[in-house]
Design a protein around this motif. Sequence first.
Motif, PDB file in Angstrom:
ATOM      1  N   SER A   1       6.056  -1.080   1.121  1.00  0.00           N
ATOM      2  CA  SER A   1       7.500  -1.111   0.836  1.00  0.00           C
ATOM      3  C   SER A   1       8.075   0.292   0.757  1.00  0.00           C
ATOM      4  N   ASP A   2       7.197   1.301   0.599  1.00  0.00           N
ATOM      5  CA  ASP A   2       7.646   2.672   0.322  1.00  0.00           C
ATOM      6  C   ASP A   2       8.542   2.675  -0.922  1.00  0.00           C
ATOM      7  N   ALA A   3       8.116   1.891  -1.936  1.00  0.00           N
ATOM      8  CA  ALA A   3       8.896   1.753  -3.171  1.00  0.00           C
ATOM      9  C   ALA A   3       9.025   3.093  -3.887  1.00  0.00           C
TER      10      ALA A   3
ATOM     11  N   TYR B   1       0.804  -1.230   0.000  1.00  0.00           N
ATOM     12  CA  TYR B   1       0.000   0.000   0.000  1.00  0.00           C
ATOM     13  C   TYR B   1       0.832   1.272   0.000  1.00  0.00           C
ATOM     14  N   HIS B   2       2.136   1.167  -0.134  1.00  0.00           N
ATOM     15  CA  HIS B   2       2.964   2.388  -0.081  1.00  0.00           C
ATOM     16  C   HIS B   2       3.964   2.380  -1.237  1.00  0.00           C
ATOM     17  N   MET B   3       3.557   3.038  -2.330  1.00  0.00           N
ATOM     18  CA  MET B   3       4.405   3.093  -3.519  1.00  0.00           C
ATOM     19  C   MET B   3       4.332   4.487  -4.130  1.00  0.00           C
TER      20      MET B   3
ATOM     21  N   GLY C   1       1.821   6.542   8.374  1.00  0.00           N
ATOM     22  CA  GLY C   1       3.036   6.050   7.712  1.00  0.00           C
ATOM     23  C   GLY C   1       4.223   5.960   8.661  1.00  0.00           C
ATOM     24  N   HIS C   2       5.118   4.994   8.344  1.00  0.00           N
ATOM     25  CA  HIS C   2       6.424   4.845   9.039  1.00  0.00           C
ATOM     26  C   HIS C   2       6.485   5.545  10.404  1.00  0.00           C
ATOM     27  N   ALA C   3       5.792   4.936  11.398  1.00  0.00           N
ATOM     28  CA  ALA C   3       5.522   5.624  12.665  1.00  0.00           C
ATOM     29  C   ALA C   3       6.765   6.047  13.454  1.00  0.00           C
TER      30      ALA C   3
HETATM   31 ZN    ZN Z   1       7.235   7.469   2.920  1.00  0.00          ZN
END
Ligand code: ZN
Length: 267
Positions: A226-228, A7-9, A157-159
């Motif tokens: 993945s924060d791709a 869910y993070h791209m 996101g990325h806490a």
């Molecule tokens: Zn990010």
Amino acid sequence: MSLMPDYHMHTPLCRHAAGEPIEYAARAVELGLVEIGFSDHSPMPRDDFDDWRMRYSQLSEYVEKVEAARRAFPQLTIRLALEVDYLPGGEEWIRHLASLHPWDYLIGSVHYVSDTWDVDSPFKLSEWKKRDPFEVWSLYFERLTSAAASGLFEIIGHADLPKKFNYVPKEDCTPLFRKFLEAAKKADCAIELNTAGLRKDCREIYPSSRFLELAFAAGVPITFGSDAHAPGEVGVDFDKSLAAAKAAGYRKFRKFAGRKWTEASLP
Ligand code: ZN
Ligand code: ZN
Ligand code: FE
Ligand code: FE
């Protein structure tokens, strides 16, 4: 067995990612993913706020690129989302962004602890050297708690992003984590297991295993990302985030469509 949705791209519109959404989608299909979501850095009220996000005028181009990926890979479920920067006082702008397109979810992220310092910027390490890490983490978690409590986001996101460069306080941060997690639980907001941390100096998933245990105990749901910033990063290290989720006690995760959640079992 299919892996969890990524869910993070990102997309090249944010000016620091490579590859078109179609290429990310192709990689996802290759990996056997059945669902992904694009969550590129959303515009700020001023386009010159910084240089690592799409401009306001590019929002519809972003949506079109995601729709093109949907057309190219009808077998893949592709969600449309944004990674939105939370800054105090920005709520009205975020509500405006939320009204513009049929988003499936919004990820709320805190990168800025002041109007000018994004703590994850490799160009601003001198700021870290000037400050006490606990003071910075306290500021960051104050903002992250407000972000969760705002009810504007489905996912945070990325806490524990401030650990990126290993500027970690000696003090016990448990109270900061707890306060944030209480706000997330109350607002029915999920947190993500973001594998980008493994590719940074901290060499650890965002958030840490200790944080995840607290999150599970607090009843805060999870998603995966993945924060791709390149097609090759899609779904990267999802075996590790799956193991981390299970070790913390999780057996379920959230999926989103039209800003409504459903629950699924971890593989
Ligand atoms: Zn990010
Ligand atoms: Zn980025
Ligand atoms: Fe981010
Ligand atoms: Fe991101």
